[in-house]
Scaffold this motif. Structure first.
Motif, mmCIF file in Angstrom:
data_model
loop_
_atom_site.group_PDB
_atom_site.id
_atom_site.type_symbol
_atom_site.label_atom_id
_atom_site.label_comp_id
_atom_site.label_asym_id
_atom_site.label_seq_id
_atom_site.Cartn_x
_atom_site.Cartn_y
_atom_site.Cartn_z
ATOM 1 N N UNK A 118 0.766 -1.275 -0.030
ATOM 2 C CA UNK A 118 -0.012 0.039 -0.023
ATOM 3 C C UNK A 118 1.004 1.441 -0.042
ATOM 4 N N UNK A 119 2.229 1.228 -0.100
ATOM 5 C CA UNK A 119 3.081 2.184 -0.295
ATOM 6 C C UNK A 119 2.970 3.260 1.083
ATOM 7 N N UNK A 120 2.956 2.495 2.191
ATOM 8 C CA UNK A 120 2.809 3.515 3.515
ATOM 9 C C UNK A 120 4.247 3.523 3.913
ATOM 10 N N UNK A 121 4.532 5.093 4.079
ATOM 11 C CA UNK A 121 5.720 5.301 4.669
ATOM 12 C C UNK A 121 5.900 5.282 6.151
ATOM 13 N N UNK A 122 4.416 5.299 6.771
ATOM 14 C CA UNK A 122 4.139 5.070 8.269
ATOM 15 C C UNK A 122 2.915 4.211 8.543
ATOM 16 N N UNK A 123 3.136 3.429 9.331
ATOM 17 C CA UNK A 123 1.827 2.708 9.683
ATOM 18 C C UNK A 123 1.938 2.112 10.973
ATOM 19 N N UNK A 124 0.746 1.697 11.401
ATOM 20 C CA UNK A 124 0.446 1.128 12.793
ATOM 21 C C UNK A 124 -0.006 -0.423 12.755
ATOM 22 N N UNK A 125 0.525 -1.197 13.594
ATOM 23 C CA UNK A 125 0.251 -2.774 13.790
ATOM 24 C C UNK A 125 -0.418 -2.604 15.393
ATOM 25 N N UNK A 126 -2.083 -2.933 15.423
ATOM 26 C CA UNK A 126 -2.413 -2.935 16.492
ATOM 27 C C UNK A 126 -3.024 -4.460 16.939
ATOM 28 N N UNK A 127 -2.860 -5.153 17.878
ATOM 29 C CA UNK A 127 -3.595 -6.248 18.449
ATOM 30 C C UNK A 127 -4.285 -5.868 19.623
ATOM 31 N N UNK A 128 -5.884 -5.901 19.418
ATOM 32 C CA UNK A 128 -6.747 -5.800 20.605
ATOM 33 C C UNK A 128 -6.701 -7.191 21.339
ATOM 34 N N UNK A 129 -6.732 -6.999 22.514
ATOM 35 C CA UNK A 129 -6.924 -8.472 23.304
ATOM 36 C C UNK A 129 -7.731 -8.024 24.503
ATOM 37 N N UNK A 130 -9.055 -8.679 24.299
ATOM 38 C CA UNK A 130 -10.185 -8.615 25.156
ATOM 39 C C UNK A 130 -11.019 -7.576 24.828
ATOM 40 N N UNK A 131 -12.321 -7.710 25.384
ATOM 41 C CA UNK A 131 -13.480 -6.657 25.103
ATOM 42 C C UNK A 131 -12.983 -5.488 25.433
ATOM 43 N N UNK A 132 -12.403 -5.250 26.511
ATOM 44 C CA UNK A 132 -12.126 -3.966 27.206
ATOM 45 C C UNK A 132 -11.213 -2.984 25.954
ATOM 46 N N UNK A 133 -10.397 -3.625 25.309
ATOM 47 C CA UNK A 133 -9.477 -3.255 24.415
ATOM 48 C C UNK A 133 -10.156 -3.113 22.958
ATOM 49 N N UNK A 134 -11.211 -3.432 22.785
ATOM 50 C CA UNK A 134 -12.090 -3.539 21.443
ATOM 51 C C UNK A 134 -12.023 -4.628 20.710
ATOM 52 N N UNK A 135 -11.574 -5.830 21.255
ATOM 53 C CA UNK A 135 -11.511 -6.968 20.444
ATOM 54 C C UNK A 135 -13.024 -7.347 20.340
ATOM 55 N N UNK A 136 -13.541 -7.810 19.097
ATOM 56 C CA UNK A 136 -14.826 -8.059 18.846
ATOM 57 C C UNK A 136 -15.028 -9.391 18.100
#
Length: 117
Positions: free
Chosen positions: A80-98
């Motif tokens: 996707x030719x991204x110079x910067x990016x974020x990698x996120x792992x949500x763990x648990x419903x309180x962190x937004x894991x659905x």
């Protein structure tokens, strides 16, 4: 924790091709597809084909596959030719894991300030 595909898991069904998704990359151990509710211009989910509830369980049981997920996150960002990016792992419903299948969110294409939210 199991590693085996689960009949009731949305991401297992996507990985097996039973539910359509916009697939951007596939390897023997991972599948990467566009998020249906993107939070950034690039928002791709990278999942292991093996079913583990979250990233911590995946890393403990299958460290090589966890590394594959991270390698594919980098490959998605490069494609996707991204110079910067974020990698996120949500763990648990309180962190937004659905969805209870380990997955990495690859986000980029706009400013990503910290803290998120």
């Amino acid at each position: 924790m199991s590693g085996q595909p689960q009949d009731d898991c949305l991401f297992c069904k996507i990985a097996e091709g039973h539910i359509p998704a916009t697939i951007v990359r596939e390897t023997e151990t991972t599948v990467a597809f566009r998020d249906i509710n993107p939070q950034a211009p690039t928002h791709v989910l990278v999942i292991p084909r093996a079913h583990y509830e979250n990233a911590a369980e995946l890393a403990a049981a299958e460290p090589t596959i966890a590394a594959d997920v991270l390698r594919e996150a980098k490959a998605v960002a490069e494609e996707d030719k991204l110079e910067s990016y974020r990698v996120v792992f949500n763990t648990g419903s309180g962190a937004g894991q659905t969805v209870w299948h380990a997955h990495a969110h690859v986000l980029g294409g706009r400013g990503l300030h910290w803290p998120p939210g």
